[in-house]
Write a protein that holds these residues in place. Sequence first.
Motif, mmCIF file in Angstrom:
data_model
loop_
_atom_site.group_PDB
_atom_site.id
_atom_site.type_symbol
_atom_site.label_atom_id
_atom_site.label_comp_id
_atom_site.label_asym_id
_atom_site.label_seq_id
_atom_site.Cartn_x
_atom_site.Cartn_y
_atom_site.Cartn_z
ATOM 1 N N HIS A 1 47.132 32.114 30.409
ATOM 2 C CA HIS A 1 45.801 32.004 31.014
ATOM 3 C C HIS A 1 45.192 33.385 31.225
ATOM 4 C CE1 HIS A 1 42.589 30.002 33.151
ATOM 5 N NE2 HIS A 1 42.729 30.828 34.173
ATOM 6 N N SER A 2 46.018 34.373 31.605
ATOM 7 C CA SER A 2 45.548 35.751 31.763
ATOM 8 C C SER A 2 45.809 36.485 30.453
ATOM 9 C CB SER A 2 46.272 36.417 32.935
ATOM 10 O OG SER A 2 47.662 36.488 32.665
ATOM 11 N N HIS B 1 54.191 40.049 34.840
ATOM 12 C CA HIS B 1 54.264 38.833 35.641
ATOM 13 C C HIS B 1 55.624 38.715 36.325
ATOM 14 C CE1 HIS B 1 50.936 36.679 33.088
ATOM 15 N NE2 HIS B 1 50.513 37.765 33.701
ATOM 16 N N ALA B 2 56.688 39.016 35.611
ATOM 17 C CA ALA B 2 58.021 38.943 36.206
ATOM 18 C C ALA B 2 58.165 39.950 37.341
ATOM 19 C CB ALA B 2 59.077 39.186 35.129
ATOM 20 N N ILE B 3 57.638 41.162 37.140
ATOM 21 C CA ILE B 3 57.740 42.193 38.181
ATOM 22 C C ILE B 3 56.903 41.808 39.397
ATOM 23 C CG2 ILE B 3 57.186 44.592 38.728
ATOM 24 C CD1 ILE B 3 57.872 45.267 35.810
ATOM 25 N N THR B 4 55.728 41.259 39.141
ATOM 26 C CA THR B 4 54.876 40.834 40.253
ATOM 27 C C THR B 4 55.574 39.780 41.094
ATOM 28 O OG1 THR B 4 52.872 41.305 38.972
ATOM 29 C CG2 THR B 4 52.644 39.843 40.872
ATOM 30 N N ASP B 5 56.173 38.787 40.453
ATOM 31 C CA ASP B 5 56.890 37.751 41.201
ATOM 32 C C ASP B 5 58.082 38.331 41.957
ATOM 33 O OD1 ASP B 5 55.315 35.555 40.859
ATOM 34 O OD2 ASP B 5 56.481 34.669 39.236
ATOM 35 N N ALA B 6 58.737 39.332 41.386
ATOM 36 C CA ALA B 6 59.864 39.957 42.073
ATOM 37 C C ALA B 6 59.401 40.661 43.348
ATOM 38 C CB ALA B 6 60.558 40.950 41.139
ATOM 39 N N GLY C 1 51.191 32.353 41.041
ATOM 40 C CA GLY C 1 50.347 31.165 41.048
ATOM 41 C C GLY C 1 49.754 30.858 42.406
ATOM 42 N N ALA C 2 50.463 31.237 43.477
ATOM 43 C CA ALA C 2 49.943 30.999 44.825
ATOM 44 C C ALA C 2 48.771 31.903 45.145
ATOM 45 C CB ALA C 2 51.055 31.187 45.857
ATOM 46 N N HIS C 3 48.757 33.097 44.561
ATOM 47 C CA HIS C 3 47.697 34.064 44.835
ATOM 48 C C HIS C 3 46.583 34.025 43.788
ATOM 49 C CE1 HIS C 3 49.966 36.308 47.995
ATOM 50 N NE2 HIS C 3 50.999 35.791 47.350
ATOM 51 N N PHE C 4 46.963 33.690 42.551
ATOM 52 C CA PHE C 4 45.997 33.661 41.445
ATOM 53 C C PHE C 4 46.198 32.371 40.648
ATOM 54 C CE2 PHE C 4 47.161 38.043 42.428
ATOM 55 C CZ PHE C 4 45.913 38.628 42.658
ATOM 56 N N PRO C 5 45.731 31.243 41.160
ATOM 57 C CA PRO C 5 45.994 29.951 40.503
ATOM 58 C C PRO C 5 45.468 29.917 39.069
ATOM 59 C CG PRO C 5 45.046 29.643 42.700
ATOM 60 C CD PRO C 5 44.922 31.094 42.380
ATOM 61 N N PRO C 6 46.277 29.465 38.109
ATOM 62 C CA PRO C 6 45.804 29.379 36.719
ATOM 63 C C PRO C 6 44.689 28.358 36.541
ATOM 64 C CG PRO C 6 47.991 28.400 36.960
ATOM 65 C CD PRO C 6 47.695 29.109 38.244
ATOM 66 N N ILE D 1 45.822 43.455 37.824
ATOM 67 C CA ILE D 1 45.256 42.951 39.081
ATOM 68 C C ILE D 1 46.343 42.301 39.928
ATOM 69 C CG2 ILE D 1 43.614 41.291 40.069
ATOM 70 C CD1 ILE D 1 41.944 41.643 37.503
ATOM 71 N N PHE D 2 47.227 41.540 39.296
ATOM 72 C CA PHE D 2 48.254 40.803 40.015
ATOM 73 C C PHE D 2 49.283 41.751 40.638
ATOM 74 C CE2 PHE D 2 47.636 37.595 36.312
ATOM 75 C CZ PHE D 2 46.371 37.279 36.794
ATOM 76 N N LEU D 3 49.730 42.722 39.843
ATOM 77 C CA LEU D 3 50.759 43.640 40.337
ATOM 78 C C LEU D 3 50.203 44.555 41.429
ATOM 79 C CD1 LEU D 3 53.618 44.659 40.221
ATOM 80 C CD2 LEU D 3 52.985 46.101 38.265
ATOM 81 N N GLU D 4 48.986 45.036 41.253
ATOM 82 C CA GLU D 4 48.374 45.873 42.284
ATOM 83 C C GLU D 4 48.271 45.115 43.607
ATOM 84 O OE1 GLU D 4 44.683 47.018 40.513
ATOM 85 O OE2 GLU D 4 45.495 48.908 39.717
ATOM 86 N N HIS D 5 47.921 43.830 43.521
ATOM 87 C CA HIS D 5 47.796 43.012 44.722
ATOM 88 C C HIS D 5 49.143 42.880 45.433
ATOM 89 C CE1 HIS D 5 46.531 39.729 47.361
ATOM 90 N NE2 HIS D 5 47.562 39.025 46.933
#
Length: 414
Positions: free
Chosen positions: A290-291, A298-303, A314-319, A331-335
């Motif tokens: 989707h992004s 994505h894996a690092i962000t979830d970690a 997905g909780a912060h940036f719903p697909p 955007i996801f990792l910075e957040h």
Amino acid sequence: MVDGTEISILVVAGGRGSRAGEGLPKQYRRLAGKTVLARTLEAMGASAPGARLKVVIHPDDRALYAQSVAELSDAARAAVSEPALGGATRQESVRNGLEAVARESAPQIVLIHDAARPFADPALIARAVAAARAHGAAVPGVPLNDTVKEIDAAGFVVATPDRARLRAVQTPQSFRFPLILAAHRAAAAAERDYTDDAMIAEAAGHAVHVFPGDLANFKLTTPEDFARAMDQIKAPSVAPGSGNLTDVRTANVLTDVRTGQGYDVHAFAEGDQVWLGGVSIPHSHSLAGHSDADVLMHAITDAVLGAIAEGDIGAHFPPSDPQWKGAASTIFLEHACKLVRARGGMIAHIDATVVCEAPKVGPHRDAIRASLAEIMGVDIGRVAVKATTSEKLGFTGRREGIAALAIATVRLPE
């Protein structure tokens, strides 16, 4: 360290700090378990025992101020007098503070300091007091590392000042008290606005001396400054003459060590590149998602999110939300990293593995590490990226997609 019995220290804490990002005014944000203001007051009090401390606050911040003062030791709290209320500008706030000091006492010397500079040390305070006694008006300054250009309204260079004669000015700015009080009153009467107290003294006809500042005495302005502050608090220093490593700022401030894991997978689709860790790698296919489908990021962000128990991407940036279609995973990792820092923490280490038959990750490893380090605001030595195959087994072995695994180590204050 100086005898502060004839000294008042005015700490200016009335600003909103909008450049520091969303949340509380920066002086009330926590830095390794204590508010920035509490750290600043502690530093001032320890550097000039006997000095009276007065804080200028925004009228809406009384409760936040009280919470910060409550974090001080009994001795430090005893040195802090009732706060003064700030005005519409910093200049007006300082004048309000000076008038409040004048009503309570008649100090010989006053130091005017920004609440968002929590790293002023005893040596700097001693230089400030000595310079005020010798010259009447003085400011700390540090040399500039970059060449400075003066430009016109169209953006063209009109002059290049000699940087050897230039200084970036810090606080505390120090003055004989009657001098700066009279100068502030004159500036208010003339309805003139100035950017710092030294300019107000200059406008009143006083020569201002510049004494050596301290690069460690930086001002917290942006989120990156807060990250730097955490590193500075954590960094050990050698105590003069001791030869032993001693944390001269705070010992063991980030003792809550958390670990989070992340896993992600994306299938190949038509295209000619894949994104891994913010780096575009040429390939016979792209990744579907989707992004931008940066499976590694994505894996690092979830970690990172897992380490602070903040759910997943997905909780912060719903697909299901169309605004994230094609979005850069940066955007996801910075957040996620911002959430860590908002809690006074830091990213201690990232260890990530990419699983695929192709493309080859090795030639791009250092570029990926550098990209991730920049996005997260950490040193590249805190980012490990590895790659492996699945020995031609499973969907990665059949070259149907890429998987990534990550472990994040995060340090938080207790």
